[in-house]
Scaffold this active site. Structure first.
Site, short mmCIF file in Angstrom:
data_model
loop_
_atom_site.label_atom_id
_atom_site.label_comp_id
_atom_site.label_asym_id
_atom_site.label_seq_id
_atom_site.Cartn_x
_atom_site.Cartn_y
_atom_site.Cartn_z
N GLU A 34 18.22 57.44 74.68
CA GLU A 34 19.40 56.58 74.55
C GLU A 34 19.68 56.31 73.08
OE1 GLU A 34 21.91 56.28 76.84
OE2 GLU A 34 20.26 55.68 78.15
N ASP A 37 22.10 60.66 70.74
CA ASP A 37 23.01 61.82 70.69
C ASP A 37 23.80 61.89 69.38
OD1 ASP A 37 24.32 59.49 71.47
OD2 ASP A 37 25.80 60.53 72.71
N SER A 68 44.67 59.45 95.57
CA SER A 68 43.25 59.14 95.64
C SER A 68 43.04 58.12 96.75
CB SER A 68 42.77 58.55 94.31
OG SER A 68 41.53 57.89 94.52
N LEU A 125 28.32 55.22 85.32
CA LEU A 125 27.76 56.41 85.98
C LEU A 125 28.72 57.58 85.87
CD1 LEU A 125 26.16 54.70 89.08
CD2 LEU A 125 25.11 55.33 86.91
N ASP A 172 28.33 63.44 79.50
CA ASP A 172 28.76 63.13 80.87
C ASP A 172 29.32 64.36 81.57
OD1 ASP A 172 28.18 60.71 79.84
OD2 ASP A 172 30.21 59.87 79.99
#
Ligand code: ADP
Ligand code: MG
Length: 396
Positions: A34, A37, A68, A125, A172
């Site tokens: 964490e 990057d 959606s 997430l 991600d």
């Protein structure tokens, strides 16, 4: 409509016609690594078994229609008018991907798309990467292109950066596109070098606990930490022969030069980054030996370092951490994401998941007044098409 299944909803909205196809892309969780990057270090994400599906049918009249099951607004747009419009809200995510395809020379003549997702949005997430990557694999099929997944990943990141205007890194989309069942991905974000590490959970489950704390502070602190790392590295650089960035400084090198950083706060920040990178590599080794317990210990050390040295946890994440580690059957737990809110990820024996939720829930509420949300996930595959046999058997 309540109780209406997915395919009936598709037909109600878009009419009947040719066969539909379904594509899926997962959300992701970063297991360790964490705040490493942006200094040229490593991250270690895994794709989850929940994410976003899209049911698609091509059109031949140049119109795209986006709906959606999680959103009210249906958006219609002509292929030559794919532009960001704030009033289109969520539909800018699929539009951004289509725009990328068109800019790369793909030919599409419209489509109907109905999305369905089961990732909590905005909780870290990466539902955004999952809707992007689901759209990307769907567009690949519509346009008949044959681009490698890594290219789709880069296009999705580009869409999020340029079209949506969110300055996310590539982790991600990479995890959502390239994930592999029962594996985590050791990823070097600068070069996109990567390697899969086995992550057989066996009797353990990944329990993700959301703080349900409104996101604040994270952006300004994130920028502050980046600046601190840059400044710290500037101070040690003259004493390093072979490190072009902080991510290349190993623990031994850091021991030799740490005194050169006069400011104690900066020293703490750099210590976190250097040791966290070492923990990522140690995690890969532990998992390659099937040692989940050792990996769990590294997760906890990571949290402690983010709390004490990098100072990005905050009282909610610390409360979850403290509560989780007291539960029998929880062998690892840590904050995941930028910090100051968002989620923790914990490794919990499947027989202890219920107790974990009760105990952590109770203690967290007592300490913060907030109610956490729990998600139990497994590690699944990256973006792919779902076969007709599979999706016609679904009830949602
Ligand atoms: P995160 O990626 O952490 O979940 P973001 O704010 O980056 O949070 O992305 C969330 C946004 O992605 C939502 O506000 C919505 O616009 C879009 N999104 C994600 N999943 C869906 C879905 N199933 N249907 C429509 N839009 C979605
Ligand atoms: Mg996002």
């Amino acid at each position: 409509m309540a109780g209406e299944n997915w395919f009936s909803e598709f037909e109600r909205r878009f009419g009947d016609g040719d066969e539909v196809r379904v594509f899926f892309a997962p959300g992701r969780v970063n297991l360790i690594g964490e705040h490493t990057d942006y200094t040229g270090g490593y991250v270690f994400p895994a794709a989850l078994t929940f994410g976003t599906w899209v049911m698609v049918r091509p059109r031949r009249d140049g119109w795209f229609r986006f709906a959606s099951r999680q959103m009210e607004r249906e958006v219609h747009c002509r292929v030559d008018e794919i532009r960001y419009r704030s009033e289109d809200g969520w539909a800018n995510y699929p539009k951004g991907i289509i725009r990328q395809f068109l800019e790369q020379g793909a030919e599409m003549d419209g489509a109907d798309m109905l999305f369905h997702g089961n990732i909590p949005m905005g909780s870290g997430l990466s539902s955004s990467a999952s809707i992007e990557m689901a759209t990307a694999v769907a567009c690949q099929a519509l346009a008949g292109t044959d681009w490698p997944m890594v290219e789709l990943v880069k296009m999705a990141q580009h869409a999020e950066n340029r079209f949506i205007g969110v300055q996310c890194g590539i982790m991600d989309q990479f995890a959502s596109g390239m994930g592999r069942k029962d594996h985590a991905i050791l990823l070097h974000c600068d070069t996109l070098r990567y390697r899969y590490a086995p992550m057989e959970l066996g009797d353990y489950r990944l329990v993700i606990t959301h703080t349900n704390k409104p996101r604040e502070l994270a952006d300004s602190k994130y920028n502050e930490r980046r600046a601190e790392c840059e400044e710290g590295f500037r101070q040690i650089r003259p004493w390093l022969d072979n490190a072009a960035c902080l991510g290349e400084v190993d623990v031994g090198m850091w021991q030799r030069v740490r005194e050169r950083v006069s400011d104690l706060t900066l020293r703490k920040r750099l210590t976190h980054v250097v040791e966290e990178n070492a923990r990522v590599h140690a995690s890969v080794e532990a998992l390659e030996q099937g040692d989940l317990i050792a990996f769990g210990r590294l997760m906890m050390q990571s949290h402690e370092s983010l709390r004490d040295l990098y100072e990005v946890t905050g009282k909610e994440l610390d409360a979850l951490f403290d509560a989780a580690r007291q539960v029998d059957g929880c062998i690892g737990t840590r904050m995941t994401g930028a910090g100051f809110g968002g989620c923790t990820v914990s490794l919990v024996h499947r027989d202890a998941v219920k107790t974990f939720q009760e105990e952590v829930g109770k203690q967290y509420e007592r300490q913060t007044g907030l109610t956490p949300a729990f998600y139990t996930a497994e590690i699944g595959n990256g973006a792919h098409e779902v076969s007709e046999e599979v999706f016609t058997s679904w009830r949602f």
